[in-house]
Design an enzyme around this catalytic site. Structure first.
Site, PDB file in Angstrom:
ATOM      1  N   PHE A  80      36.239  -7.750  52.812  1.00  0.00           N
ATOM      2  CA  PHE A  80      37.691  -7.910  52.744  1.00  0.00           C
ATOM      3  C   PHE A  80      38.193  -7.445  51.384  1.00  0.00           C
ATOM      4  CE2 PHE A  80      36.128 -10.777  55.952  1.00  0.00           C
ATOM      5  CZ  PHE A  80      37.073 -10.709  56.970  1.00  0.00           C
ATOM      6  N   ALA A  98      40.466 -10.818  45.011  1.00  0.00           N
ATOM      7  CA  ALA A  98      40.734 -12.229  45.268  1.00  0.00           C
ATOM      8  C   ALA A  98      41.363 -12.913  44.059  1.00  0.00           C
ATOM      9  CB  ALA A  98      39.449 -12.952  45.669  1.00  0.00           C
ATOM     10  N   ILE A 115      34.470 -11.558  50.518  1.00  0.00           N
ATOM     11  CA  ILE A 115      35.785 -11.359  49.911  1.00  0.00           C
ATOM     12  C   ILE A 115      35.586 -10.775  48.522  1.00  0.00           C
ATOM     13  CG2 ILE A 115      37.772 -12.595  48.961  1.00  0.00           C
ATOM     14  CD1 ILE A 115      37.478 -14.553  51.265  1.00  0.00           C
ATOM     15  N   CYS A 116      36.253  -9.667  48.249  1.00  0.00           N
ATOM     16  CA  CYS A 116      36.107  -9.007  46.946  1.00  0.00           C
ATOM     17  C   CYS A 116      36.660  -9.892  45.837  1.00  0.00           C
ATOM     18  CB  CYS A 116      36.836  -7.675  46.932  1.00  0.00           C
ATOM     19  SG  CYS A 116      36.965  -6.999  45.270  1.00  0.00           S
ATOM     20  N   ILE A 117      35.845 -10.115  44.834  1.00  0.00           N
ATOM     21  CA  ILE A 117      36.234 -11.052  43.776  1.00  0.00           C
ATOM     22  C   ILE A 117      37.421 -10.533  42.957  1.00  0.00           C
ATOM     23  CG2 ILE A 117      34.515 -10.175  42.110  1.00  0.00           C
ATOM     24  CD1 ILE A 117      34.249 -13.180  41.231  1.00  0.00           C
TER      25      ILE A 117
END
Lengths: 135, 130
Positions: free
Chosen positions: B39, B82, B77-79
């Site tokens: 994501f 995010a 989820i891409c940090i």
């Protein structure tokens, strides 16, 4: 990981207005550590990402355009720009930043990273890839 | 075939996460492997457990959480994306000095390297976006 794949990052959006261009560049920089065969494509409004003289001060946004000139240091040396997209927007190669890389196989001669291709040529570039990530 | 999936638009505003969900379900039903769903951009918002969509609408996050549980999917989820958008797990909340976390069950936060690795390891990488 010994397998080398051909990665193409396709940039279709203007540099500002949305975050796609900036977050695309973040992927390219991180991806450089994986030693893959990386190319970037610029088409549609994406060609505006490479224009010179960007000034975002009044808009209060981060001007990330200098990063493109550093891509050579990350061994990202193939920036395909679509001729028709330039034409449709009244742009020429002169409107784009002078982006170069040092060719280690040619006594570190400075060579242009930008390769202008036709729309049909861009299709060939895309067909030649293993992984295409679109932004 | 081994698929890697990118979701690059947020839930409800865009249909991208719905299409990705339907694709993943169909691929798994056909016996294919889905190695990872990554994501990115506003797509990270799919992973908040604090969304409360109307009862008569689809529950996008819950759909993904259930699918991940059933098929042991790796929902990443891409940090970097995010952090910009206020998606934190407990680890990140502690590290950034924030007073809450909001990651839904079945999702995990990790780096962009996971996207590249997915591209290297999968037969096909498919982006669901705009």
């Amino acid at each position: 990981m010994s397998e080398v794949k051909k990665f193409l990052y396709v940039n279709r959006k203007a540099p500002y207005g949305t975050i796609y261009a900036q977050e695309s560049l973040e992927v390219v920089l991180i991806g450089a550590a994986f030693d893959q065969d990386v190319s970037m494509a610029f088409l549609d409004d994406g060609v505006f990402q490479l224009t010179k003289g960007q000034d975002t001060k009044e808009a209060g946004l981060k001007n990330f355009s200098p990063t493109f000139r550093a891509l050579g240091d990350y061994e990202v040396t193939k920036l395909y720009v679509e001729q028709e997209s330039l034409d449709e927007r009244g742009l020429t190669l002169d409107d784009l930043q002078d982006i170069q890389y040092e060719d280690e196989d040619d006594d570190y001669a400075e060579k242009p990273s930008i390769i202008v291709v036709s729309r049909a040529g861009m299709a060939d570039v895309m067909a030649d890839q293993d992984v295409v990530l679109s932004f | 075939m081994k698929f890697g999936i990118v979701v690059s638009e947020g839930p409800y505003t865009h249909q991208a996460s719905d299409s990705a969900y339907n694709f993943v379900k169909a691929a798994l039903a056909k016996g294919h492997e889905v190695a990872r769903v990554f994501f990115y951009h506003d797509g990270v918002n799919v992973g908040t457990r604090l969304s409360v969509p109307p009862q008569d609408d689809r529950q996008i996050q819950e759909q993904w959480t259930a699918l991940a549980k059933e098929h042991d999917l790796d929902l990443v989820i891409c940090i970097a994306a995010a952090q910009r958008r206020g998606l934190l797990d407990q680890n990140e909340a502690d590290r950034q000095g924030k007073d809450a976390n909001n990651i839904a069950e079945g999702f995990r936060i990790s780096g962009l390297g996971q996207l590249i690795e997915m591209g290297i390891q999968c037969d096909r990488t498919i982006t669901f976006g705009d």
